[in-house]
Design an enzyme around this catalytic site. Structure first.
Site, PDB file in Angstrom:
ATOM      1  N   TYR A 176      24.909  36.704  42.601  1.00 43.51           N
ATOM      2  CA  TYR A 176      24.551  37.323  41.330  1.00 43.51           C
ATOM      3  C   TYR A 176      24.955  36.419  40.181  1.00 43.51           C
TER       4      TYR A 176
ATOM      5  N   ASN B 238      37.104  42.416  30.411  1.00 41.17           N
ATOM      6  CA  ASN B 238      37.168  40.952  30.525  1.00 41.17           C
ATOM      7  C   ASN B 238      35.820  40.341  30.199  1.00 41.17           C
TER       8      ASN B 238
ATOM      9  N   ILE C  71      27.533  47.980  40.271  1.00 41.24           N
ATOM     10  CA  ILE C  71      26.271  47.505  40.856  1.00 41.24           C
ATOM     11  C   ILE C  71      25.856  48.402  42.036  1.00 41.24           C
TER      12      ILE C  71
ATOM     13  N   ASN D 128      36.717  53.559  47.997  1.00 35.96           N
ATOM     14  CA  ASN D 128      38.060  54.142  47.885  1.00 35.96           C
ATOM     15  C   ASN D 128      38.389  54.552  46.447  1.00 35.96           C
ATOM     16  N   LEU D 129      37.437  54.417  45.556  1.00 30.00           N
ATOM     17  CA  LEU D 129      37.564  54.799  44.147  1.00 30.00           C
ATOM     18  C   LEU D 129      38.692  54.042  43.439  1.00 30.00           C
TER      19      LEU D 129
ATOM     20  N   TYR E 173      39.488  34.695  43.187  1.00 34.36           N
ATOM     21  CA  TYR E 173      38.319  35.572  43.317  1.00 34.36           C
ATOM     22  C   TYR E 173      37.110  34.783  43.818  1.00 34.36           C
TER      23      TYR E 173
ATOM     24  N   SER F  10      28.435  35.568  44.437  1.00 34.60           N
ATOM     25  CA  SER F  10      28.472  35.330  42.988  1.00 34.60           C
ATOM     26  C   SER F  10      28.074  33.897  42.675  1.00 34.60           C
ATOM     27  N   ALA F  11      27.495  33.711  41.506  1.00 35.53           N
ATOM     28  CA  ALA F  11      27.164  32.367  41.035  1.00 35.53           C
ATOM     29  C   ALA F  11      28.411  31.501  40.889  1.00 35.53           C
TER      30      ALA F  11
ATOM     31  N   ASP G 240      38.910  53.377  52.582  1.00 38.38           N
ATOM     32  CA  ASP G 240      39.093  51.957  52.291  1.00 38.38           C
ATOM     33  C   ASP G 240      38.429  51.153  53.415  1.00 38.38           C
TER      34      ASP G 240
ATOM     35  N   ASP H 299      36.594  28.689  32.301  1.00 39.34           N
ATOM     36  CA  ASP H 299      35.177  28.911  31.975  1.00 39.34           C
ATOM     37  C   ASP H 299      34.381  27.615  32.085  1.00 39.34           C
TER      38      ASP H 299
ATOM     39  N   LYS I 273      34.719  34.737  47.635  1.00 39.26           N
ATOM     40  CA  LYS I 273      33.257  34.800  47.841  1.00 39.26           C
ATOM     41  C   LYS I 273      32.809  33.648  48.748  1.00 39.26           C
TER      42      LYS I 273
HETATM   43  P1  NAD Z   1      33.011  47.515  40.756  1.00 43.86           P
HETATM   44  O1  NAD Z   1      34.474  47.315  40.693  1.00 43.86           O
HETATM   45  O2  NAD Z   1      32.375  48.367  39.715  1.00 43.86           O
HETATM   46  O3  NAD Z   1      32.582  48.101  42.187  1.00 43.86           O
HETATM   47  C1  NAD Z   1      33.272  47.783  43.365  1.00 43.86           C
HETATM   48  C2  NAD Z   1      33.576  49.107  44.061  1.00 43.86           C
HETATM   49  O4  NAD Z   1      34.245  48.827  45.294  1.00 43.86           O
HETATM   50  C3  NAD Z   1      34.476  50.031  43.254  1.00 43.86           C
HETATM   51  O5  NAD Z   1      33.866  51.309  43.169  1.00 43.86           O
HETATM   52  C4  NAD Z   1      35.776  50.076  44.048  1.00 43.86           C
HETATM   53  O6  NAD Z   1      36.414  51.339  43.936  1.00 43.86           O
HETATM   54  C5  NAD Z   1      35.301  49.762  45.444  1.00 43.86           C
HETATM   55  N1  NAD Z   1      36.283  49.124  46.346  1.00 43.86           N
HETATM   56  C6  NAD Z   1      37.041  48.015  46.109  1.00 43.86           C
HETATM   57  N2  NAD Z   1      37.750  47.705  47.197  1.00 43.86           N
HETATM   58  C7  NAD Z   1      37.450  48.622  48.146  1.00 43.86           C
HETATM   59  C8  NAD Z   1      37.856  48.846  49.479  1.00 43.86           C
HETATM   60  N3  NAD Z   1      38.746  48.055  50.082  1.00 43.86           N
HETATM   61  N4  NAD Z   1      37.331  49.898  50.161  1.00 43.86           N
HETATM   62  C9  NAD Z   1      36.426  50.719  49.570  1.00 43.86           C
HETATM   63  N5  NAD Z   1      36.005  50.567  48.307  1.00 43.86           N
HETATM   64  C10 NAD Z   1      36.511  49.542  47.610  1.00 43.86           C
HETATM   65  O7  NAD Z   1      32.335  46.052  40.780  1.00 43.86           O
HETATM   66  P2  NAD Z   1      30.805  45.625  40.649  1.00 43.86           P
HETATM   67  O8  NAD Z   1      30.636  44.919  39.357  1.00 43.86           O
HETATM   68  O9  NAD Z   1      29.927  46.763  40.983  1.00 43.86           O
HETATM   69  O10 NAD Z   1      30.743  44.514  41.783  1.00 43.86           O
HETATM   70  C11 NAD Z   1      30.272  44.801  43.083  1.00 43.86           C
HETATM   71  C12 NAD Z   1      30.352  43.542  43.921  1.00 43.86           C
HETATM   72  O11 NAD Z   1      29.575  42.513  43.288  1.00 43.86           O
HETATM   73  C13 NAD Z   1      31.764  42.968  44.065  1.00 43.86           C
HETATM   74  O12 NAD Z   1      31.911  42.456  45.365  1.00 43.86           O
HETATM   75  C14 NAD Z   1      31.794  41.857  43.044  1.00 43.86           C
HETATM   76  O13 NAD Z   1      32.703  40.854  43.385  1.00 43.86           O
HETATM   77  C15 NAD Z   1      30.365  41.349  43.112  1.00 43.86           C
HETATM   78  N6  NAD Z   1      29.934  40.636  41.907  1.00 43.86           N
HETATM   79  C16 NAD Z   1      30.026  41.261  40.698  1.00 43.86           C
HETATM   80  C17 NAD Z   1      29.672  40.571  39.536  1.00 43.86           C
HETATM   81  C18 NAD Z   1      29.793  41.215  38.180  1.00 43.86           C
HETATM   82  O14 NAD Z   1      29.752  40.502  37.175  1.00 43.86           O
HETATM   83  N7  NAD Z   1      29.899  42.553  38.069  1.00 43.86           N
HETATM   84  C19 NAD Z   1      29.194  39.247  39.624  1.00 43.86           C
HETATM   85  C20 NAD Z   1      29.088  38.656  40.883  1.00 43.86           C
HETATM   86  C21 NAD Z   1      29.460  39.370  42.019  1.00 43.86           C
HETATM   87  N1  UFG Z   2      33.141  35.522  26.482  1.00 40.50           N
HETATM   88  C1  UFG Z   2      33.614  35.530  25.186  1.00 40.50           C
HETATM   89  N2  UFG Z   2      34.445  36.544  24.800  1.00 40.50           N
HETATM   90  C2  UFG Z   2      34.793  37.561  25.637  1.00 40.50           C
HETATM   91  C3  UFG Z   2      34.305  37.546  26.969  1.00 40.50           C
HETATM   92  C4  UFG Z   2      33.487  36.510  27.363  1.00 40.50           C
HETATM   93  O1  UFG Z   2      33.316  34.635  24.395  1.00 40.50           O
HETATM   94  O2  UFG Z   2      35.563  38.449  25.234  1.00 40.50           O
HETATM   95  C5  UFG Z   2      32.218  34.451  26.903  1.00 40.50           C
HETATM   96  C6  UFG Z   2      32.725  33.600  28.044  1.00 40.50           C
HETATM   97  O3  UFG Z   2      33.492  32.522  27.565  1.00 40.50           O
HETATM   98  C7  UFG Z   2      31.420  33.156  28.726  1.00 40.50           C
HETATM   99  C8  UFG Z   2      30.490  34.351  28.486  1.00 40.50           C
HETATM  100  O4  UFG Z   2      31.036  35.064  27.385  1.00 40.50           O
HETATM  101  O5  UFG Z   2      30.879  32.037  28.061  1.00 40.50           O
HETATM  102  C9  UFG Z   2      30.372  35.282  29.678  1.00 40.50           C
HETATM  103  O6  UFG Z   2      31.683  35.682  30.087  1.00 40.50           O
HETATM  104  P1  UFG Z   2      31.912  36.859  31.161  1.00 40.50           P
HETATM  105  O7  UFG Z   2      33.392  37.032  31.300  1.00 40.50           O
HETATM  106  O8  UFG Z   2      31.111  38.053  30.779  1.00 40.50           O
HETATM  107  O9  UFG Z   2      31.249  36.274  32.476  1.00 40.50           O
HETATM  108  P2  UFG Z   2      31.599  34.958  33.317  1.00 40.50           P
HETATM  109  O10 UFG Z   2      30.333  34.180  33.411  1.00 40.50           O
HETATM  110  O11 UFG Z   2      32.787  34.262  32.826  1.00 40.50           O
HETATM  111  O12 UFG Z   2      32.018  35.590  34.706  1.00 40.50           O
HETATM  112  C10 UFG Z   2      31.109  36.374  35.457  1.00 40.50           C
HETATM  113  C11 UFG Z   2      31.848  37.380  36.321  1.00 40.50           C
HETATM  114  C12 UFG Z   2      32.668  36.700  37.366  1.00 40.50           C
HETATM  115  C13 UFG Z   2      31.842  35.716  38.122  1.00 40.50           C
HETATM  116  C14 UFG Z   2      31.131  34.770  37.185  1.00 40.50           C
HETATM  117  C15 UFG Z   2      30.185  33.859  37.897  1.00 40.50           C
HETATM  118  O13 UFG Z   2      32.713  38.168  35.527  1.00 40.50           O
HETATM  119  O14 UFG Z   2      33.111  37.677  38.262  1.00 40.50           O
HETATM  120  O15 UFG Z   2      30.356  35.525  36.247  1.00 40.50           O
HETATM  121  O16 UFG Z   2      29.257  34.604  38.605  1.00 40.50           O
HETATM  122  F1  UFG Z   2      32.634  35.013  38.945  1.00 40.50           F
END
Ligand code: NAD
Ligand code: UFG
Length: 329
Positions: free
Chosen positions: A176, A197, A12, A32-33, A148, A124-125, A58, A292, A152
C-alpha cells in the site's frame, strides 16, 4: 467465498470488509481491538445491511486461531492485523517484530493445516526504502529505517518461502502507498488514538480546531515545492484492490503496488483540503522528520494489467471524505 479478515475492525480492514460483503462474500473478522473499537463492526453491518461473524481474539494466539479455523471452512485469509506506528516501533521493536511476524506465521500455519490456499497480505511501500521513484514491484528491496518496515519485509519473505514449499498456496503481497479518506457514508474512517502521526488525520484535526496547527516536516526536499511527496490513495480504492487481488489469486506469489501512481506534496494536499472543504489549515514549516524519504509513489501498471484494478477516486474525494468522517466523530 468465505473470507477470514484479520484486523477487520481497523481502518483498512473495515473498509475492505464492506467491499467484500457488498461483492457477495461471507466475512469473518478476527480482531483483538488493540487499535480499534467494537462499534466499527456494527457500522460495517449498518452500511452493508449484511451480517458478519466477529471474534475478539489475538491472531498470535495459536489455540484461538486453531479454534476459529476449525469452526469455518475458509476460502481465503486477508491479513491486516498488525501494529503500524513507525515511531513506536523504534521505541518498542520487540512488540512490533513479535506481533507482526508471529501473526503472519500463525495464520500461514493454520492455512496449511486446514487446507486454506489463498492468502492476501497487507504490505507497505516502505519496503522499497530509498529506491528511485516510481517504485516498481521488481525492484530490489532496500533497508527500511525502522522495525515496522522490517516486519513487512520479513513477513513478505516468510509467505514467499511458504508458497515455495507448498506449490498450491497462493499469496498476494499488496504494497500500500498512503491510504487516506473514509467510506462516503462517514460511518467508518481513520480514528487514531491520541495525536496522529500521519498527515491526513493531523490535517482534519487542525481544521476541526482540535489541534492548533500542522507542522510540515521540511521544505528543503528535492521536490517541486520542497515538501515531501506521497502517493495518497482513497481507502475505498484500496479496499476494492483487495477484492480484485483475491478474486484473481492463483498459486504462487504475486506482488502488487496499490497506489494511484501520482505523487502529491504536503503543501498541495493542504491547499486542496482547504479548497474542497472551505476550511483553514494553519501550518508552520519545521525541520525534517527523521527517517522520512523525499518522494514515494507507485508504478501501478502491474495491478492494472493483471488485476484490472486502478484507483478511481482523486485527491479531492480523499479530502472531502476524510473531512466528512472527522465531522461525524
Ligand atoms: P489499524 O490499526 O487501523 O488496523 C489493524 C487492526 O488489527 C486493528 O483493528 C487492531 O486492533 C488489530 N490487531 C493488531 N494486532 C492484532 C493481533 N495480534 N490480533 C488481532 N488483531 C490485531 O491499521 P490499518 O491502517 O487498518 O492497517 C492495516 C494493515 O495495513 C496493517 O498491517 C498495516 O501495517 C498495513 N499498512 C497500513 C498503512 C497505513 O498507512 N494505514 C500503510 C501500509 C500498510
Ligand atoms: N507530514 C508532515 N506533518 C505531519 C505528518 C506528516 O509534514 O504532521 C509529512 C511527512 O513528512 C511526509 C508526508 O507528510 O512527507 C506523509 O507522512 P505520513 O506520516 O502520513 O506517511 P508516511 O509516508 O511517512 O508513512 C506512511 C505510513 C507508514 C508506511 C509508509 C510507507 O504511515 O506506515 O507510509 O508506506 F510505512
Amino acid at each position: 467465498m468465505h473470507i477470514l479478515v484479520t484486523g477487520g475492525a481497523g481502518y483498512i480492514g473495515s473498509h475492505t470488509s464492506v467491499v467484500l460483503l457488498e461483492a457477495g462474500h461471507e466475512v469473518i473478522i478476527v480482531d483483538n481491538l488493540s487499535n480499534s473499537k467494537i462499534e466499527t463492526i456494527d457500522r460495517i453491518k449498518q452500511i452493508t445491511k449484511k451480517e458478519l461473524i466477529f471474534y475478539q481474539e489475538d491472531v498470535t494466539d495459536e489455540a484461538a486461531v486453531d479454534a476459529i479455523f476449525s469452526n469455518h471452512s475458509f476460502d481465503g485469509v486477508i491479513h491486516f492485523a498488525g501494529f503500524k506506528a513507525v515511531g513506536e516501533s523504534v521505541e518498542f521493536p520487540l512488540k512490533y517484530y513479535y506481533n507482526n511476524t508471529v501473526s503472519t506465521m500463525v495464520l500461514a500455519k493454520y492455512c496449511l493445516k486446514y487446507g486454506v490456499k489463498q492468502f492476501v497480505f497487507s504490505s507497505s511501500a516502505t519496503v522499497y526504502g530509498e529506491n528511485d521513484v516510481p517504485f516498481v514491484e521488481t525492484m530490489e528491496l532496500l533497508p527500511t529505517t525502522n522495525p515496522y518496515g522490517e516486519t513487512k519485509v520479513i513477513s513478505e519473505r516468510i509467505l514467499t518461502d511458504v508458497a515455495k514449499a507448498n506449490p498450491d498456496f497462493a499469496v498476494s503481497l499488496l504494497r500500500y502507498f498512503n491510504p487516506v479518506g473514509a467510506h462516503e457514508s462517514g460511518l467508518i474512517g481513520e480514528d487514531p488514538q491520541g495525536i496522529p502521526n500521519n498527515l491526513m488525520p493531523y490535517i482534519t484535526k487542525v481544521a476541526k480546531g482540535k489541534l492548533e496547527k500542522l507542522r510540515i516536516f521540511g521544505n528543503d526536499y528535492p521536490t517541486p515545492d520542497g515538501t515531501g511527496v506521497r502517493d495518497y490513495i482513497h481507502v475505498m480504492d484500496l479496499a476494492e484492490g483487495h477484492v480484485a487481488a483475491l478474486e484473481k489469486l492463483t498459486p504462487g506469489v504475486h506482488v502488487y503496488n496499490l497506489g494511484t501512481g501520482r505523487g502529491i506534496s504536503v503543501l498541495e494536499l493542504v491547499k486542496t483540503f482547504e479548497e474542497v472543504n472551505g476550511v483553514k489549515v494553519p501550518y508552520e514549516i519545521v525541520g525534517r522528520r527523521p527517517g522520512d524519504i523525499a518522494e514515494s509513489y507507485a508504478d501501478v501498471s502491474k495491478a492494472k494489467a493483471e488485476l484490472g484494478w486502478t484507483a478511481k477516486r482523486g485527491i479531492r474525494e480523499m479530502c472531502r471524505d476524510a473531512w466528512r468522517y472527522e465531522c461525524g466523530v
